[in-house]
Design a protein around this motif. Structure first.
Motif, PDB file in Angstrom:
ATOM      1  N   ASP A  38      24.293 -32.962  97.377  1.00  0.00           N
ATOM      2  CA  ASP A  38      23.093 -32.201  97.038  1.00  0.00           C
ATOM      3  C   ASP A  38      22.515 -31.552  98.296  1.00  0.00           C
ATOM      4  O   ASP A  38      22.101 -32.239  99.228  1.00  0.00           O
ATOM      5  N   ARG A  39      22.468 -30.231  98.316  1.00  0.00           N
ATOM      6  CA  ARG A  39      22.013 -29.510  99.514  1.00  0.00           C
ATOM      7  C   ARG A  39      20.547 -29.798  99.832  1.00  0.00           C
ATOM      8  O   ARG A  39      20.153 -29.791 101.000  1.00  0.00           O
ATOM      9  N   ASP A  40      19.735 -30.039  98.814  1.00  0.00           N
ATOM     10  CA  ASP A  40      18.328 -30.345  99.067  1.00  0.00           C
ATOM     11  C   ASP A  40      18.179 -31.683  99.784  1.00  0.00           C
ATOM     12  O   ASP A  40      17.319 -31.839 100.664  1.00  0.00           O
ATOM     13  N   LEU A  41      19.009 -32.661  99.421  1.00  0.00           N
ATOM     14  CA  LEU A  41      18.975 -33.954 100.105  1.00  0.00           C
ATOM     15  C   LEU A  41      19.429 -33.813 101.555  1.00  0.00           C
ATOM     16  O   LEU A  41      18.857 -34.427 102.462  1.00  0.00           O
ATOM     17  N   VAL A  42      20.437 -33.008 101.776  1.00  0.00           N
ATOM     18  CA  VAL A  42      20.918 -32.771 103.145  1.00  0.00           C
ATOM     19  C   VAL A  42      19.855 -32.034 103.952  1.00  0.00           C
ATOM     20  O   VAL A  42      19.591 -32.370 105.118  1.00  0.00           O
ATOM     21  N   ARG A  43      19.220 -31.050 103.331  1.00  0.00           N
ATOM     22  CA  ARG A  43      18.151 -30.307 104.011  1.00  0.00           C
ATOM     23  C   ARG A  43      17.000 -31.241 104.377  1.00  0.00           C
ATOM     24  O   ARG A  43      16.421 -31.119 105.470  1.00  0.00           O
ATOM     25  N   ALA A  44      16.657 -32.182 103.510  1.00  0.00           N
ATOM     26  CA  ALA A  44      15.577 -33.118 103.801  1.00  0.00           C
ATOM     27  C   ALA A  44      15.910 -33.951 105.036  1.00  0.00           C
ATOM     28  O   ALA A  44      15.043 -34.180 105.893  1.00  0.00           O
ATOM     29  N   TRP A  91      22.579 -41.092 101.459  1.00  0.00           N
ATOM     30  CA  TRP A  91      23.840 -41.827 101.263  1.00  0.00           C
ATOM     31  C   TRP A  91      23.875 -42.586  99.934  1.00  0.00           C
ATOM     32  O   TRP A  91      24.936 -42.716  99.327  1.00  0.00           O
ATOM     33  N   ASN A  92      22.708 -43.119  99.514  1.00  0.00           N
ATOM     34  CA  ASN A  92      22.681 -43.955  98.313  1.00  0.00           C
ATOM     35  C   ASN A  92      22.001 -43.287  97.119  1.00  0.00           C
ATOM     36  O   ASN A  92      21.689 -43.962  96.133  1.00  0.00           O
ATOM     37  N   HIS A  93      21.789 -41.988  97.199  1.00  0.00           N
ATOM     38  CA  HIS A  93      21.255 -41.269  96.044  1.00  0.00           C
ATOM     39  C   HIS A  93      22.283 -41.327  94.909  1.00  0.00           C
ATOM     40  O   HIS A  93      23.493 -41.288  95.156  1.00  0.00           O
ATOM     41  N   PRO A  94      21.838 -41.441  93.669  1.00  0.00           N
ATOM     42  CA  PRO A  94      22.801 -41.517  92.557  1.00  0.00           C
ATOM     43  C   PRO A  94      23.837 -40.401  92.564  1.00  0.00           C
ATOM     44  O   PRO A  94      25.017 -40.645  92.257  1.00  0.00           O
ATOM     45  N   SER A  95      23.436 -39.171  92.910  1.00  0.00           N
ATOM     46  CA  SER A  95      24.395 -38.068  92.910  1.00  0.00           C
ATOM     47  C   SER A  95      25.436 -38.229  94.017  1.00  0.00           C
ATOM     48  O   SER A  95      26.599 -37.836  93.850  1.00  0.00           O
ATOM     49  N   THR A  96      25.015 -38.827  95.144  1.00  0.00           N
ATOM     50  CA  THR A  96      25.957 -39.065  96.242  1.00  0.00           C
ATOM     51  C   THR A  96      26.886 -40.219  95.905  1.00  0.00           C
ATOM     52  O   THR A  96      28.104 -40.142  96.137  1.00  0.00           O
ATOM     53  N   LEU A  97      26.337 -41.283  95.356  1.00  0.00           N
ATOM     54  CA  LEU A  97      27.163 -42.429  94.967  1.00  0.00           C
ATOM     55  C   LEU A  97      28.226 -42.017  93.950  1.00  0.00           C
ATOM     56  O   LEU A  97      29.348 -42.540  93.962  1.00  0.00           O
ATOM     57  N   GLU A  98      27.881 -41.072  93.092  1.00  0.00           N
ATOM     58  CA  GLU A  98      28.862 -40.581  92.124  1.00  0.00           C
ATOM     59  C   GLU A  98      30.062 -39.955  92.845  1.00  0.00           C
ATOM     60  O   GLU A  98      31.212 -40.147  92.435  1.00  0.00           O
ATOM     61  N   VAL A  99      29.788 -39.222  93.930  1.00  0.00           N
ATOM     62  CA  VAL A  99      30.874 -38.628  94.708  1.00  0.00           C
ATOM     63  C   VAL A  99      31.706 -39.724  95.363  1.00  0.00           C
ATOM     64  O   VAL A  99      32.941 -39.713  95.302  1.00  0.00           O
ATOM     65  N   TRP A 100      31.032 -40.675  96.028  1.00  0.00           N
ATOM     66  CA  TRP A 100      31.779 -41.752  96.697  1.00  0.00           C
ATOM     67  C   TRP A 100      32.667 -42.504  95.703  1.00  0.00           C
ATOM     68  O   TRP A 100      33.815 -42.843  96.022  1.00  0.00           O
ATOM     69  N   GLU A 101      32.141 -42.755  94.513  1.00  0.00           N
ATOM     70  CA  GLU A 101      32.899 -43.538  93.544  1.00  0.00           C
ATOM     71  C   GLU A 101      34.069 -42.740  92.966  1.00  0.00           C
ATOM     72  O   GLU A 101      35.110 -43.311  92.632  1.00  0.00           O
TER      73      GLU A 101
END
Length: 283
Positions: A38-44, A91-101
């Motif tokens: 998510d680009r907004d999370l990275v921007r934050a 790192w632990n946002h649900p959208s990021t965890l979905e990618v890791w998984e």
């Protein structure tokens, strides 16, 4: 070893094809995913890093990510900077965890330790000593080696601002010798890297410019190194973060459970024990 690079291969189209994804990773030792986070999370996270640099007096009030520059990475209190960047929110946002998984094919655990980097241009000077030589994270991090490193840019990278170069398929040879490399230093100590004779002439280094939201994930025994920021006209900042991810079912050692500022305080444990040469059984 040459300083010319081929590009990473974009593996994003493979994310929903378990067999193809695993086949590419097993062969090449990395996965490069464009726009997966998510680009907004990275921007934050980038804005938080900027806030820290301003609050600690290394950038003027009113500085933006577009105008940011600092005089020196080494002048910044690296431990203090960790108080500003809430990297676990990414790192632990649900959208990021979905990618890791999707990458692992199973539930994962994200390391508590994150490295943050904010490198100004060093064009026209000697290669900065705080960069990392060719090495394997599996040399420094343990005890289990089933983790993968995730490296992301917080600002767009270019061939000028640099980033991380990985050696295609180098993980297949397993752990390699690491020797003291005097011109690369952290915390006043020379760090260890892979000597030239341990890196084959036919091993190809890969590096591509990246955008916020892109991520490269690689094997514990992937040979990789920093590419220096030598950008000019304009001289840009390189801002990035990296962490490690492992299967949730795997053993969790000191390196995975200890936040970076805490592990940096004890030279006898974890990564610092390898940097300082202090014997340890705590990984």
């Amino acid at each position: 070893m040459t300083d010319t690079f081929s590009d990473y291969v974009d593996c994003t189209p493979l994310l929903d094809d378990r067999e193809a994804l695993d086949r590419f990773y097993d062969e090449h030792g990395y996965l490069f995913l464009r726009g997966a986070l998510d680009r907004d999370l990275v921007r934050a996270a980038a804005e938080q890093m900027l806030e820290g640099l301003i609050e600690l007096g290394h950038a003027a009030p009113g500085t933006t990510l577009d105008t940011l520059t600092i005089d020196s990475f080494e002048a910044v209190d690296e431990v203090a900077m960790h108080d500003y960047v809430r990297y676990d929110d990414l790192w632990n946002h649900p959208s990021t965890l979905e990618v890791w998984e999707k990458v692992f094919g199973e539930p994962v655990f994200v390391f508590k330790s994150t490295t943050i980097r904010y490198y100004p241009s060093a064009a026209g000077t000697e290669e900065p000593s705080f960069l990392t030589p060719l090495h394997q994270d599996g040399f420094y991090i343990g005890p289990n080696k089933d983790f993968r490193t995730a490296w992301i840019p917080l600002l767009a990278t270019t061939r000028g601002t640099g980033g991380v170069a990985v050696a295609d398929g180098s993980h297949k040879k397993g752990p390699r010798e690491h020797v003291v490399t005097e011109n690369f230093r952290r915390f006043g100590h020379a760090v260890r890297g892979i000597p030239a004779e341990e890196f084959g002439a036919g091993e190809q280094l890969l590096f591509s410019p990246m955008e916020p939201g892109d991520v490269i994930i690689f094997h514990a025994f992937m040979c990789h190194k920093s590419i220096p920021n030598v950008s000019v006209d304009p001289a840009g900042m390189r801002m990035s973060m990296d962490t490690r991810i492992q299967p949730a079912s795997s053993h969790r050692g000191f390196n995975s459970l200890t936040p970076w500022p805490e592990s940096a305080k004890d030279a006898s444990k974890g990564i610092l024990s390898k940097i300082t040469g202090t014997p340890t059984t705590t990984e």
